[in-house]
Design a protein around this motif. Sequence first.
Motif, mmCIF file in Angstrom:
data_model
loop_
_atom_site.group_PDB
_atom_site.id
_atom_site.type_symbol
_atom_site.label_atom_id
_atom_site.label_comp_id
_atom_site.label_asym_id
_atom_site.label_seq_id
_atom_site.Cartn_x
_atom_site.Cartn_y
_atom_site.Cartn_z
ATOM 1 N N VAL A 190 -18.885 12.873 -25.972
ATOM 2 C CA VAL A 190 -18.501 11.468 -25.806
ATOM 3 C C VAL A 190 -18.083 11.172 -24.368
ATOM 4 C CG1 VAL A 190 -17.114 9.573 -26.718
ATOM 5 C CG2 VAL A 190 -17.679 11.515 -28.211
ATOM 6 N N ALA A 191 -16.910 11.648 -23.978
ATOM 7 C CA ALA A 191 -16.373 11.347 -22.651
ATOM 8 C C ALA A 191 -15.125 12.181 -22.422
ATOM 9 C CB ALA A 191 -16.052 9.850 -22.520
ATOM 10 N N SER A 192 -14.585 12.121 -21.205
ATOM 11 C CA SER A 192 -13.402 12.889 -20.824
ATOM 12 C C SER A 192 -12.176 11.985 -20.736
ATOM 13 C CB SER A 192 -13.630 13.571 -19.468
ATOM 14 O OG SER A 192 -14.732 14.438 -19.511
ATOM 15 N N PHE A 193 -11.014 12.578 -20.949
ATOM 16 C CA PHE A 193 -9.765 11.838 -20.843
ATOM 17 C C PHE A 193 -9.448 11.508 -19.382
ATOM 18 C CE2 PHE A 193 -8.934 13.552 -25.078
ATOM 19 C CZ PHE A 193 -8.273 12.501 -25.694
ATOM 20 N N VAL A 194 -8.895 10.293 -19.167
ATOM 21 C CA VAL A 194 -8.361 9.921 -17.860
ATOM 22 C C VAL A 194 -6.857 9.684 -17.921
ATOM 23 C CG1 VAL A 194 -10.533 8.993 -16.994
ATOM 24 C CG2 VAL A 194 -8.961 7.484 -18.233
ATOM 25 N N SER A 195 -6.300 9.575 -19.137
ATOM 26 C CA SER A 195 -4.854 9.512 -19.317
ATOM 27 C C SER A 195 -4.536 10.082 -20.692
ATOM 28 C CB SER A 195 -4.322 8.080 -19.211
ATOM 29 O OG SER A 195 -4.776 7.288 -20.294
ATOM 30 N N VAL A 196 -3.360 10.683 -20.828
ATOM 31 C CA VAL A 196 -2.982 11.312 -22.093
ATOM 32 C C VAL A 196 -1.515 11.053 -22.415
ATOM 33 C CG1 VAL A 196 -4.709 13.157 -22.006
ATOM 34 C CG2 VAL A 196 -2.475 13.514 -20.931
ATOM 35 N N SER A 197 -1.250 10.914 -23.704
ATOM 36 C CA SER A 197 0.107 10.964 -24.261
ATOM 37 C C SER A 197 0.064 12.031 -25.339
ATOM 38 C CB SER A 197 0.510 9.622 -24.873
ATOM 39 O OG SER A 197 0.548 8.602 -23.906
ATOM 40 N N ALA A 198 0.961 12.991 -25.285
ATOM 41 C CA ALA A 198 0.834 14.145 -26.168
ATOM 42 C C ALA A 198 2.159 14.555 -26.781
ATOM 43 C CB ALA A 198 0.248 15.320 -25.394
ATOM 44 N N ASP A 199 2.050 15.264 -27.884
ATOM 45 C CA ASP A 199 3.217 15.885 -28.506
ATOM 46 C C ASP A 199 2.790 17.251 -29.030
ATOM 47 O OD1 ASP A 199 5.800 16.196 -29.258
ATOM 48 O OD2 ASP A 199 5.816 14.622 -30.767
ATOM 49 N N LEU A 200 3.628 18.248 -28.835
ATOM 50 C CA LEU A 200 3.380 19.610 -29.287
ATOM 51 C C LEU A 200 4.528 20.050 -30.179
ATOM 52 C CD1 LEU A 200 2.525 21.222 -25.800
ATOM 53 C CD2 LEU A 200 0.935 20.104 -27.360
ATOM 54 N N GLU A 201 4.231 20.903 -31.164
ATOM 55 C CA GLU A 201 5.296 21.392 -32.033
ATOM 56 C C GLU A 201 4.999 22.817 -32.472
ATOM 57 O OE1 GLU A 201 8.544 22.022 -33.407
ATOM 58 O OE2 GLU A 201 8.352 19.865 -32.967
ATOM 59 N N ALA A 202 6.034 23.660 -32.438
ATOM 60 C CA ALA A 202 5.946 25.026 -32.960
ATOM 61 C C ALA A 202 6.635 25.052 -34.316
ATOM 62 C CB ALA A 202 6.604 26.002 -31.998
ATOM 63 N N PHE A 203 5.859 25.012 -35.370
ATOM 64 C CA PHE A 203 6.434 25.034 -36.711
ATOM 65 C C PHE A 203 6.800 26.447 -37.149
ATOM 66 C CE2 PHE A 203 4.402 20.880 -36.773
ATOM 67 C CZ PHE A 203 5.395 20.114 -37.370
ATOM 68 N N TYR A 204 6.318 27.452 -36.416
ATOM 69 C CA TYR A 204 6.709 28.839 -36.680
ATOM 70 C C TYR A 204 7.386 29.377 -35.432
ATOM 71 C CZ TYR A 204 3.263 28.316 -40.416
ATOM 72 O OH TYR A 204 2.556 27.871 -41.496
ATOM 73 N N ASN A 262 2.018 25.479 -32.341
ATOM 74 C CA ASN A 262 0.844 25.747 -33.171
ATOM 75 C C ASN A 262 0.173 24.452 -33.638
ATOM 76 O OD1 ASN A 262 2.869 25.058 -35.085
ATOM 77 N ND2 ASN A 262 1.761 26.159 -36.681
ATOM 78 N N GLN A 263 0.716 23.304 -33.243
ATOM 79 C CA GLN A 263 0.108 22.013 -33.563
ATOM 80 C C GLN A 263 0.216 21.120 -32.327
ATOM 81 O OE1 GLN A 263 -1.042 21.491 -36.764
ATOM 82 N NE2 GLN A 263 -0.187 23.389 -37.580
ATOM 83 N N PHE A 264 -0.834 20.323 -32.103
ATOM 84 C CA PHE A 264 -0.689 19.319 -31.050
ATOM 85 C C PHE A 264 -1.480 18.068 -31.372
ATOM 86 C CE2 PHE A 264 -4.568 20.993 -28.815
ATOM 87 C CZ PHE A 264 -5.141 19.794 -28.387
ATOM 88 N N VAL A 265 -0.948 16.963 -30.859
ATOM 89 C CA VAL A 265 -1.583 15.651 -30.983
ATOM 90 C C VAL A 265 -1.661 15.071 -29.578
ATOM 91 C CG1 VAL A 265 -1.432 13.327 -31.926
ATOM 92 C CG2 VAL A 265 -0.661 15.274 -33.283
ATOM 93 N N VAL A 266 -2.845 14.578 -29.213
ATOM 94 C CA VAL A 266 -3.003 13.926 -27.917
ATOM 95 C C VAL A 266 -3.776 12.634 -28.110
ATOM 96 C CG1 VAL A 266 -5.092 15.272 -27.402
ATOM 97 C CG2 VAL A 266 -3.859 14.183 -25.542
ATOM 98 N N ALA A 267 -3.318 11.593 -27.455
ATOM 99 C CA ALA A 267 -4.005 10.305 -27.472
ATOM 100 C C ALA A 267 -4.116 9.802 -26.047
ATOM 101 C CB ALA A 267 -3.247 9.293 -28.331
ATOM 102 N N GLY A 268 -5.099 8.950 -25.815
ATOM 103 C CA GLY A 268 -5.249 8.429 -24.460
ATOM 104 C C GLY A 268 -6.524 7.644 -24.286
ATOM 105 N N ARG A 269 -6.865 7.416 -23.031
ATOM 106 C CA ARG A 269 -8.066 6.655 -22.707
ATOM 107 C C ARG A 269 -9.107 7.581 -22.106
ATOM 108 N NH1 ARG A 269 -9.015 1.330 -22.441
ATOM 109 N NH2 ARG A 269 -6.785 0.825 -22.547
ATOM 110 N N LEU A 270 -10.371 7.338 -22.490
ATOM 111 C CA LEU A 270 -11.488 8.123 -21.971
ATOM 112 C C LEU A 270 -12.112 7.436 -20.766
ATOM 113 C CD1 LEU A 270 -13.233 9.097 -25.334
ATOM 114 C CD2 LEU A 270 -11.501 10.381 -24.054
ATOM 115 N N ASP A 271 -12.936 8.187 -20.034
ATOM 116 C CA ASP A 271 -13.526 7.608 -18.831
ATOM 117 C C ASP A 271 -14.621 6.590 -19.119
ATOM 118 O OD1 ASP A 271 -15.652 9.235 -19.562
ATOM 119 O OD2 ASP A 271 -15.343 10.681 -17.940
ATOM 120 N N ASN A 272 -14.979 6.410 -20.400
ATOM 121 C CA ASN A 272 -15.898 5.329 -20.766
ATOM 122 C C ASN A 272 -15.158 4.091 -21.255
ATOM 123 O OD1 ASN A 272 -15.008 6.137 -23.265
ATOM 124 N ND2 ASN A 272 -17.040 6.572 -24.116
ATOM 125 N N GLY A 273 -13.816 4.102 -21.149
ATOM 126 C CA GLY A 273 -13.003 2.967 -21.539
ATOM 127 C C GLY A 273 -12.493 3.010 -22.955
#
Length: 378
Positions: free
Chosen positions: A208-222, A240-251
């Motif tokens: 699809v495309a690459s990230f140009v900005s990110v908002s992320a959260d990481l968590e170690a449940f173990y 052991n878990q992560f969520v990342v959201a943001g905008r791609l270089d295609n908008g």
Amino acid sequence: MSSSQFTSEPLRVGIVGANPAAGWARVAHVPAIAGNPGLRLTAVATTREATARAAAAAFGAEKWFTGAEALTASDDIDIVVVAVKAPAHEAVIRSAIAHGKHVYSEWPLVADLGTANELARLAHEAGVRTIVGLQGAHSPSARRVRSLIGEGRVGAVQSVALVTTTGAPTLGGSHVPAADLWRLDRRHGTTVLSVAGGGVLATLAAAVASFVSVSADLEAFYREVTVIETGETVPVDSANQFVVAGRLDNGAMASITLQGGSPFATPGFFLQIVGSKGALTVTPALPGGTFVAHPWKIRLTPADGECEIIAVEPDPELVPVGVAAGLATNVSGLYRELATAIREDRPANPDFATAASVLGLLDRIEESARVGRRVRLG
């Protein structure tokens, strides 16, 4: 540097870390090389003579070596494949470059961005070509999705959502085999984020495309895991878990949820791409298939039509016809790309510079999780 790169003779490949009994070299590298007419497996190297001899016999290599240095120094090798444990990558790569060899290194390349940039610089100065094992970049399925988007089949891409697993219950799970305890040290760069996350991000960029900005959260449940063979518990210092959201270089807007420790029976991933004229829904083509290493089932749903299953036709320019479907498929695409880059005297993709870019993105994801805000790249 050998003159075989300038002739029609197959490029001669040597694998460092060719375990004859198990491992990625056996199931992916060896069949990928065997199915590519532009390559020949010439040598293998392990740390012990007995396993080196056994690997040469099992894989049909002409030569065997005890230790990486002997293989990287051999005049009979054009390409050195670095398939040892991640902490040993750097030393083998430095030796290969110093001896003028082209390099295929497994992912993760190294543990930190600074070292990755240095290795990319050294390879460039030595005039050797490199490639890194982000095999999703040459996935026929990912290429098909990208072509559908490029053809305008879904219109302008607006949103992308991916939920995926690590592909193995022991990567980010509550139990780990004793042989994998070394992976728990985050200094080795073998965390869920670096190993699985890097591969997922590179594959999404190819599709699809690459990230140009990110908002992320990481968590170690173990905070500790159990050694399968002994019942002993050992500490863990990485998420052991992560969520990342943001905008791609295609908008488009995008989100990724990576779930570590999922059982093998868990569906491997779900990807949805929504555009102005329709949507693509992507799932594993095989039970338990992963986002990075396995084929995809692609469904196209136009805004004004019926759902259509999109075939992924074999592409001999990407994957040689001699490579059977399986774990070697995407890896064979990397080999084809590296061999072509060597003969055309151009950078391969993804090379060490690409690996550095992915490591930089992973650093920005960790930074975002640490500071609790969006981080722009570049």
